[in-house]
Motif scaffolding. Structure first.
Motif, mmCIF file in Angstrom:
data_model
loop_
_atom_site.group_PDB
_atom_site.id
_atom_site.type_symbol
_atom_site.label_atom_id
_atom_site.label_comp_id
_atom_site.label_asym_id
_atom_site.label_seq_id
_atom_site.Cartn_x
_atom_site.Cartn_y
_atom_site.Cartn_z
ATOM 1 N N ALA A 160 20.297 -56.584 -79.548
ATOM 2 C CA ALA A 160 20.367 -55.133 -79.736
ATOM 3 C C ALA A 160 19.486 -54.376 -78.745
ATOM 4 C CB ALA A 160 19.948 -54.766 -81.159
ATOM 5 N N LEU A 161 18.361 -54.966 -78.340
ATOM 6 C CA LEU A 161 17.363 -54.235 -77.561
ATOM 7 C C LEU A 161 17.268 -54.658 -76.108
ATOM 8 C CD1 LEU A 161 14.451 -54.080 -80.162
ATOM 9 C CD2 LEU A 161 16.197 -52.365 -79.697
ATOM 10 N N GLY A 162 17.849 -55.783 -75.748
ATOM 11 C CA GLY A 162 17.726 -56.262 -74.381
ATOM 12 C C GLY A 162 16.540 -57.181 -74.206
ATOM 13 N N SER A 163 16.287 -57.577 -72.964
ATOM 14 C CA SER A 163 15.272 -58.580 -72.671
ATOM 15 C C SER A 163 13.862 -57.990 -72.637
ATOM 16 C CB SER A 163 15.568 -59.240 -71.316
ATOM 17 O OG SER A 163 16.837 -59.846 -71.335
ATOM 18 N N ARG A 164 12.879 -58.868 -72.640
ATOM 19 C CA ARG A 164 11.484 -58.462 -72.539
ATOM 20 C C ARG A 164 11.228 -57.791 -71.194
ATOM 21 N NH1 ARG A 164 12.248 -63.328 -74.811
ATOM 22 N NH2 ARG A 164 11.073 -63.967 -76.650
ATOM 23 N N LEU A 165 10.196 -56.941 -71.165
ATOM 24 C CA LEU A 165 9.800 -56.260 -69.940
ATOM 25 C C LEU A 165 8.790 -57.111 -69.181
ATOM 26 C CD1 LEU A 165 9.233 -52.740 -71.521
ATOM 27 C CD2 LEU A 165 11.195 -53.444 -70.136
ATOM 28 N N ASP A 166 8.814 -57.027 -67.857
ATOM 29 C CA ASP A 166 7.832 -57.764 -67.065
ATOM 30 C C ASP A 166 6.418 -57.239 -67.294
ATOM 31 O OD1 ASP A 166 9.776 -59.395 -65.957
ATOM 32 O OD2 ASP A 166 10.087 -58.087 -64.227
ATOM 33 N N HIS A 167 6.292 -55.905 -67.403
ATOM 34 C CA HIS A 167 4.967 -55.288 -67.552
ATOM 35 C C HIS A 167 5.135 -54.060 -68.452
ATOM 36 C CE1 HIS A 167 1.031 -53.701 -66.698
ATOM 37 N NE2 HIS A 167 0.776 -54.621 -65.781
ATOM 38 N N PRO A 168 4.990 -54.223 -69.767
ATOM 39 C CA PRO A 168 5.271 -53.110 -70.678
ATOM 40 C C PRO A 168 4.511 -51.826 -70.377
ATOM 41 C CG PRO A 168 5.093 -55.152 -71.902
ATOM 42 C CD PRO A 168 4.683 -55.474 -70.499
ATOM 43 N N ALA A 169 3.233 -51.925 -70.016
ATOM 44 C CA ALA A 169 2.450 -50.713 -69.789
ATOM 45 C C ALA A 169 2.994 -49.932 -68.601
ATOM 46 C CB ALA A 169 0.981 -51.065 -69.573
ATOM 47 N N ARG A 170 3.239 -50.599 -67.497
ATOM 48 C CA ARG A 170 3.728 -49.891 -66.310
ATOM 49 C C ARG A 170 5.182 -49.438 -66.503
ATOM 50 N NH1 ARG A 170 -0.214 -49.446 -63.119
ATOM 51 N NH2 ARG A 170 -1.797 -51.063 -62.859
ATOM 52 N N ALA A 171 5.968 -50.221 -67.224
ATOM 53 C CA ALA A 171 7.340 -49.793 -67.525
ATOM 54 C C ALA A 171 7.327 -48.525 -68.378
ATOM 55 C CB ALA A 171 8.093 -50.908 -68.235
ATOM 56 N N GLY A 172 6.386 -48.460 -69.325
ATOM 57 C CA GLY A 172 6.276 -47.267 -70.147
ATOM 58 C C GLY A 172 5.902 -46.041 -69.341
ATOM 59 N N LEU A 173 4.980 -46.200 -68.416
ATOM 60 C CA LEU A 173 4.602 -45.072 -67.560
ATOM 61 C C LEU A 173 5.780 -44.611 -66.709
ATOM 62 C CD1 LEU A 173 1.027 -46.228 -66.464
ATOM 63 C CD2 LEU A 173 1.588 -44.309 -67.979
ATOM 64 N N THR A 174 6.518 -45.557 -66.164
ATOM 65 C CA THR A 174 7.690 -45.201 -65.355
ATOM 66 C C THR A 174 8.715 -44.434 -66.187
ATOM 67 O OG1 THR A 174 7.390 -47.110 -63.908
ATOM 68 C CG2 THR A 174 9.592 -46.131 -63.982
ATOM 69 N N HIS A 175 8.961 -44.915 -67.404
ATOM 70 C CA HIS A 175 9.943 -44.256 -68.272
ATOM 71 C C HIS A 175 9.539 -42.823 -68.584
ATOM 72 C CE1 HIS A 175 12.834 -43.694 -71.522
ATOM 73 N NE2 HIS A 175 11.833 -43.165 -72.210
ATOM 74 N N TRP A 176 8.267 -42.625 -68.953
ATOM 75 C CA TRP A 176 7.861 -41.290 -69.368
ATOM 76 C C TRP A 176 7.633 -40.350 -68.201
ATOM 77 C CZ3 TRP A 176 8.821 -39.327 -73.892
ATOM 78 C CH2 TRP A 176 9.151 -40.213 -74.907
ATOM 79 N N ARG A 177 7.385 -40.884 -67.011
ATOM 80 C CA ARG A 177 7.414 -40.033 -65.813
ATOM 81 C C ARG A 177 8.823 -39.473 -65.618
ATOM 82 N NH1 ARG A 177 3.208 -39.694 -62.312
ATOM 83 N NH2 ARG A 177 1.594 -41.331 -62.364
ATOM 84 N N ALA A 178 9.821 -40.322 -65.829
ATOM 85 C CA ALA A 178 11.207 -39.859 -65.685
ATOM 86 C C ALA A 178 11.546 -38.815 -66.747
ATOM 87 C CB ALA A 178 12.160 -41.046 -65.782
ATOM 88 N N GLU A 179 11.042 -39.022 -67.974
ATOM 89 C CA GLU A 179 11.280 -38.043 -69.039
ATOM 90 C C GLU A 179 10.649 -36.697 -68.680
ATOM 91 O OE1 GLU A 179 12.862 -38.615 -72.356
ATOM 92 O OE2 GLU A 179 13.737 -40.092 -71.003
ATOM 93 N N LEU A 180 9.426 -36.725 -68.142
ATOM 94 C CA LEU A 180 8.772 -35.480 -67.749
ATOM 95 C C LEU A 180 9.513 -34.830 -66.581
ATOM 96 C CD1 LEU A 180 6.499 -33.435 -67.997
ATOM 97 C CD2 LEU A 180 5.091 -34.911 -66.538
ATOM 98 N N SER A 181 9.976 -35.627 -65.633
ATOM 99 C CA SER A 181 10.735 -35.076 -64.501
ATOM 100 C C SER A 181 11.984 -34.351 -64.978
ATOM 101 C CB SER A 181 11.112 -36.194 -63.524
ATOM 102 O OG SER A 181 9.963 -36.738 -62.912
ATOM 103 N N ALA A 182 12.639 -34.913 -65.994
ATOM 104 C CA ALA A 182 13.828 -34.266 -66.541
ATOM 105 C C ALA A 182 13.481 -32.921 -67.170
ATOM 106 C CB ALA A 182 14.485 -35.177 -67.574
ATOM 107 N N GLU A 183 12.341 -32.852 -67.842
ATOM 108 C CA GLU A 183 11.923 -31.574 -68.415
ATOM 109 C C GLU A 183 11.583 -30.570 -67.332
ATOM 110 O OE1 GLU A 183 12.168 -30.617 -71.629
ATOM 111 O OE2 GLU A 183 13.234 -32.528 -71.636
ATOM 112 N N ARG A 184 10.927 -31.031 -66.282
ATOM 113 C CA ARG A 184 10.561 -30.117 -65.203
ATOM 114 C C ARG A 184 11.793 -29.611 -64.462
ATOM 115 N NH1 ARG A 184 4.876 -32.979 -63.097
ATOM 116 N NH2 ARG A 184 3.592 -31.886 -64.655
ATOM 117 N N ALA A 185 12.824 -30.421 -64.412
ATOM 118 C CA ALA A 185 14.074 -29.960 -63.814
ATOM 119 C C ALA A 185 14.693 -28.823 -64.616
ATOM 120 C CB ALA A 185 15.062 -31.120 -63.713
ATOM 121 N N SER A 186 14.315 -28.747 -65.912
ATOM 122 C CA SER A 186 14.783 -27.663 -66.778
ATOM 123 C C SER A 186 13.783 -26.519 -66.856
ATOM 124 C CB SER A 186 15.056 -28.201 -68.192
ATOM 125 O OG SER A 186 16.064 -29.192 -68.171
#
Length: 336
Positions: A160-186
């Motif tokens: 249901a969720l997919g495979s493990r992440l190589d580096h959860p902390a850095r993956a989380g930062l990357t994800h939420w940078r993208a979320e913030l970028s989407a908000e800034r685009a708005s």
């Protein structure tokens, strides 16, 4: 979608999905308040089984046009289906309309579970009337449930969720940078304190954990149903994923939630961590936990930015949030 249309769509789905001769009938749906990522409807339905005519209390969950959390409703449904009958109490799963055949938008049908939810259940407000001893016992139950979540074998939920992440902390930062970028685009989320928090978290990012686990992602008293003083279901799995168990602990113990999650002089952060370690056998690294606590505050602040934007745009998924207070807290937490 209005109540009449939803009832008609649900009837069509049940007629197609249930065995021949079930002859379903559907009551009037009621839209439930409080959701910021999904539309939730309570509805009763009746159909014929081998045991005779039976009534079923259902929840119909749908994706809105845009919510505060954008996740796969189908993945959430699939995860709950995999967790049925296990140690983690979850709502029953019935049917999914991931192809939008019946409802025209992603929709799942689940069973309703007896109990009440309230974000204040551990506070002196005591909305469930548990009393001091009952609130302390419930606080301990919460950590029992969290430990049970983290004990679910990862290979069980990977479909249901997919495979493990190589580096959860850095993956989380990357994800939420993208979320913030989407908000800034708005046009939202321009405050520089968000950028400073990201920079600080890059410095604090811990290495990958020895063992990745199933994360609930939004584990807190507001997301459990309580019946007669016992937790009957863990709700709201929108943020579920695989990762570092300290991610869930950081969310549960971050400064924003201290009033709701702690019991002064009786159930503090150290008590939560000790209870979790006693149940999992895993020691908590203080530096790694600090990263996840600040990261949780950053996540919550970005979600608040989105909720504030949606409210300004007139979306029913928007909410009034104390954004300035959250930004000040994020700045303080990132600097300590």
């Amino acid at each position: 979608m209005g109540a009449v249309d939803l009832a008609q769509c649900l009837h069509a789905m049940l007629a197609a999905q249930l065995p021949a001769g079930a002859d379903p009938t559907v009551g009037e749906p009621t839209l439930l308040g409080g959701g910021s990522s999904k539309e939730n409807w309570a509805v009763d339905a009746t159909w014929t089984t081998a045991a005779g005519r039976t009534q079923h209390e259902l929840i119909v969950r749908q994706d809105p046009d845009e919510g505060v959390v954008a996740n796969s409703l189908q993945a959430e449904f699939d995860l709950l289906a995999l967790l049925q009958g296990g140690a983690v109490p979850v709502a029953p799963t019935w049917f999914s309309d991931g192809s939008c055949r019946w409802f025209g938008r992603p929709t799942v049908v689940q069973g309703r579970v007896r109990g009440r939810s309230d974000r204040e259940i551990l506070t002196p407000a005591d909305p469930l009337g548990l009393g001091p001893a009952g609130r302390r016992a419930l606080a301990e139950q919460l950590i029992e449930v969290l430990a049970a979540v983290h004990a679910v074998p990862v290979d069980v939920v990977e479909p249901a969720l997919g495979s493990r992440l190589d580096h959860p902390a850095r993956a989380g930062l990357t994800h939420w940078r993208a979320e913030l970028s989407a908000e800034r685009a708005s046009g939202a989320g321009r405050d520089s304190r968000l950028d400073k928090a990201f920079g600080r978290l890059e410095e604090l990012a811990p290495p990958p954990p020895d063992r990745q686990v199933l994360l609930h992602g939004d584990f807190r008293p507001a997301n459990v149903l309580v019946d007669a003083g016992r937790i009957s279901a863990l709700l709201d799995w929108e943020f579920a994923r695989l990762g570092d168990p300290l991610d869930d602990l950081g969310w549960h113990t971050c400064a924003i939630y201290h009033r709701e999650h702690l019991i002064a002089e009786e159930w503090e952060v150290d008590d939560i961590l000790a209870a979790w370690t006693a149940r999992t056998g895993v020691a908590v690294d203080a530096d790694a936990l600090r990263f996840w606590q600040v990261f949780s505050t950053l996540r919550l602040t970005i979600l608040a930015v989105r909720a504030d934007r949606l409210l300004a745009q007139g979306s029913p998924m928007g909410k009034k949030v104390p954004l300035d207070r959250l930004l000040a807290l994020l700045e303080r937490e990132a600097q300590r």
